[in-house]
Design a protein around this motif. Structure first.
Motif, PDB file in Angstrom:
ATOM      1  N   PRO A 166      11.792  13.768  58.892  1.00  0.00           N
ATOM      2  CA  PRO A 166      12.099  12.826  59.984  1.00  0.00           C
ATOM      3  C   PRO A 166      10.942  11.865  60.257  1.00  0.00           C
ATOM      4  CG  PRO A 166      11.670  15.035  60.851  1.00  0.00           C
ATOM      5  CD  PRO A 166      11.685  15.163  59.371  1.00  0.00           C
ATOM      6  N   THR A 167      11.097  10.641  59.778  1.00  0.00           N
ATOM      7  CA  THR A 167      10.022   9.657  59.931  1.00  0.00           C
ATOM      8  C   THR A 167       9.756   9.322  61.393  1.00  0.00           C
ATOM      9  OG1 THR A 167      11.637   7.871  59.602  1.00  0.00           O
ATOM     10  CG2 THR A 167      10.402   8.618  57.669  1.00  0.00           C
ATOM     11  N   THR A 168      10.722   9.623  62.254  1.00  0.00           N
ATOM     12  CA  THR A 168      10.501   9.424  63.688  1.00  0.00           C
ATOM     13  C   THR A 168       9.234  10.136  64.145  1.00  0.00           C
ATOM     14  OG1 THR A 168      12.865   9.212  64.143  1.00  0.00           O
ATOM     15  CG2 THR A 168      11.456   9.855  65.982  1.00  0.00           C
ATOM     16  N   ILE A 222       3.293  10.006  57.450  1.00  0.00           N
ATOM     17  CA  ILE A 222       2.853  11.174  58.213  1.00  0.00           C
ATOM     18  C   ILE A 222       1.325  11.212  58.326  1.00  0.00           C
ATOM     19  CG2 ILE A 222       2.694  12.763  56.266  1.00  0.00           C
ATOM     20  CD1 ILE A 222       3.745  14.970  58.051  1.00  0.00           C
ATOM     21  N   SER A 223       0.655  10.491  57.440  1.00  0.00           N
ATOM     22  CA  SER A 223      -0.804  10.458  57.503  1.00  0.00           C
ATOM     23  C   SER A 223      -1.304   9.749  58.759  1.00  0.00           C
ATOM     24  CB  SER A 223      -1.377   9.781  56.253  1.00  0.00           C
ATOM     25  OG  SER A 223      -0.988   8.416  56.213  1.00  0.00           O
ATOM     26  N   LYS A 224      -0.405   9.027  59.453  1.00  0.00           N
ATOM     27  CA  LYS A 224      -0.794   8.368  60.706  1.00  0.00           C
ATOM     28  C   LYS A 224      -1.063   9.369  61.824  1.00  0.00           C
ATOM     29  CE  LYS A 224       2.796   5.748  61.262  1.00  0.00           C
ATOM     30  NZ  LYS A 224       3.697   4.724  61.851  1.00  0.00           N
ATOM     31  N   ARG A 249      -2.866  21.314  63.803  1.00  0.00           N
ATOM     32  CA  ARG A 249      -2.100  22.398  63.174  1.00  0.00           C
ATOM     33  C   ARG A 249      -0.779  21.844  62.643  1.00  0.00           C
ATOM     34  NH1 ARG A 249      -1.410  26.756  67.692  1.00  0.00           N
ATOM     35  NH2 ARG A 249      -1.335  24.890  68.998  1.00  0.00           N
ATOM     36  N   LEU A 250      -0.467  22.149  61.408  1.00  0.00           N
ATOM     37  CA  LEU A 250       0.768  21.668  60.787  1.00  0.00           C
ATOM     38  C   LEU A 250       1.426  22.803  60.020  1.00  0.00           C
ATOM     39  CD1 LEU A 250       2.708  19.350  59.995  1.00  0.00           C
ATOM     40  CD2 LEU A 250       1.239  18.946  58.001  1.00  0.00           C
ATOM     41  N   ARG A 251       2.689  23.066  60.353  1.00  0.00           N
ATOM     42  CA  ARG A 251       3.472  24.093  59.666  1.00  0.00           C
ATOM     43  C   ARG A 251       4.775  23.464  59.185  1.00  0.00           C
ATOM     44  NH1 ARG A 251       4.168  29.341  63.193  1.00  0.00           N
ATOM     45  NH2 ARG A 251       4.552  30.232  61.115  1.00  0.00           N
ATOM     46  N   ILE A 252       4.923  23.297  57.870  1.00  0.00           N
ATOM     47  CA  ILE A 252       6.150  22.718  57.325  1.00  0.00           C
ATOM     48  C   ILE A 252       6.742  23.641  56.256  1.00  0.00           C
ATOM     49  CG2 ILE A 252       5.462  20.355  57.857  1.00  0.00           C
ATOM     50  CD1 ILE A 252       4.721  19.966  54.950  1.00  0.00           C
ATOM     51  N   ARG A 261      -6.612  12.746  55.086  1.00  0.00           N
ATOM     52  CA  ARG A 261      -6.838  11.924  56.287  1.00  0.00           C
ATOM     53  C   ARG A 261      -6.772  12.746  57.578  1.00  0.00           C
ATOM     54  NH1 ARG A 261      -2.773   6.945  54.559  1.00  0.00           N
ATOM     55  NH2 ARG A 261      -3.578   6.707  52.425  1.00  0.00           N
ATOM     56  N   TRP A 262      -6.269  13.971  57.465  1.00  0.00           N
ATOM     57  CA  TRP A 262      -6.175  14.830  58.658  1.00  0.00           C
ATOM     58  C   TRP A 262      -7.500  15.563  58.846  1.00  0.00           C
ATOM     59  CZ3 TRP A 262      -1.137  16.906  56.199  1.00  0.00           C
ATOM     60  CH2 TRP A 262      -0.093  16.007  56.428  1.00  0.00           C
ATOM     61  N   THR A 263      -8.497  14.843  59.216  1.00  0.00           N
ATOM     62  CA  THR A 263      -9.850  15.399  59.244  1.00  0.00           C
ATOM     63  C   THR A 263     -10.065  16.407  60.363  1.00  0.00           C
ATOM     64  OG1 THR A 263     -10.566  13.484  60.559  1.00  0.00           O
ATOM     65  CG2 THR A 263     -10.860  13.369  58.158  1.00  0.00           C
TER      66      THR A 263
END
Length: 279
Positions: free
Chosen positions: A138-140, A165-167, A173-176, A191-193
């Motif tokens: 979902p690009t939203t 999504i790099s924005k 924390r990211l769980r996909i 980029r998710w520093t």
């Protein structure tokens, strides 16, 4: 004595009238959301009771900030609708709660995808795990740049991970995991520093593990599994000095386990399963 009693009664009335309540418009919005999710029929949430009162079922479902209008008005900041067997689509009306920062609707049967209108939200935490949401990533969500925690684990999302999504450069924390994504783990994850937890388990990604993952030096939890097609060398995690959990399962890793792994002093969980070759 009579004067004291009169003062106490007056003070009590004053305190009562000054108690903060949820903004009337937001009460209506909650009623709309509850109705669309089919929760009104359960009759466990009493809309005659102020949702910010901390009473009844509201104490588990809603959190509020009551500092508005000189501490007389509350706004909803968090909603928790977990394991309620909800099987509808996600309501657009969440966008009308302008102070909403935390939304957890995990472990339901929600279907469809993320409404495009959600792009205007300023969420910090969004949990959609273990539902039946589907379609492309979902690009939203890539427009909600305030997100620090995003959990879409255990749905039916598919296709490539979009570069947009790099924005989300505030992600911590990211769980996909456990979706049906395809393609390689994108190199732009570097980029998710600020990210500390990254979980990419069982989502059908292709190898190899990108070398750019070495730039995520704040990671304390890294989990990757079930990569396909192309083999990987052992990812460079030497600079992840806070790493506590490292799980690499069925990632087609070949080569040697680097000696520095034994020097990661915070590492408590190390699981390497299905390594193709250790020299």
């Amino acid at each position: 004595m009579k004067k004291l009693a009169f003062f106490l009664i007056l003070y009590s009335n004053f305190t009562f009238t000054q108690s903060a309540k949820l903004d009337k418009q937001e009460v209506k919005v909650l009623a709309q959301i509850w109705g669309k999710l089919g929760l009104t029929e359960k009759r466990r949430w009493d809309f005659e009771e102020d949702p910010c009162s901390g009473q009844g079922e509201w104490q588990f479902s809603v959190r509020c900030d009551c500092s508005f209008n000189k501490n007389s008005t509350c706004r909803v900041t968090a909603i928790y609708i977990i394991s309620e067997n909800v099987s509808t689509a996600l309501p657009v009306e969440f966008t009308k709660l302008l102070k909403l920062e935390v939304l957890d609707v995990g472990q339901n049967y929600l279907k469809g995808t993320i409404p495009s209108e959600w792009a205007t939200m300023r969420l910090i935490t969004l949990t959609l795990e273990d539902n039946r949401l589907s379609g492309p990533f979902p690009t939203t969500l890539t427009s909600i740049t305030s997100l620090q925690y995003l959990n879409i684990r255990g749905n039916d999302f598919s296709g490539l991970i979009p570069e947009h999504i790099s924005k989300l450069n505030n992600l911590e924390r990211l769980r996909i995991s456990d979706n049906n994504f395809t393609g390689k783990i994108p190199s732009f994850i570097s980029r998710w520093t600020q990210i500390t937890k990254l979980e990419l388990l069982g989502s059908s990604f292709e190898g190899p593990i990108p070398s750019s993952i070495s730039l995520l030096t704040q990671l304390d939890n890294l989990k990757i599994s079930d990569l396909k097609v192309q083999r990987s060398t052992f990812p460079s995690v030497e600079k992840m000095t806070e790493l506590r959990t490292l799980i690499l399962r069925n990632c087609l890793i070949h080569g040697t386990i680097p000696n520095y792994i034994g020097n990661l002093r915070h590492l408590h969980v190390l699981i390497l399963f299905g390594v193709a070759c250790l020299e």
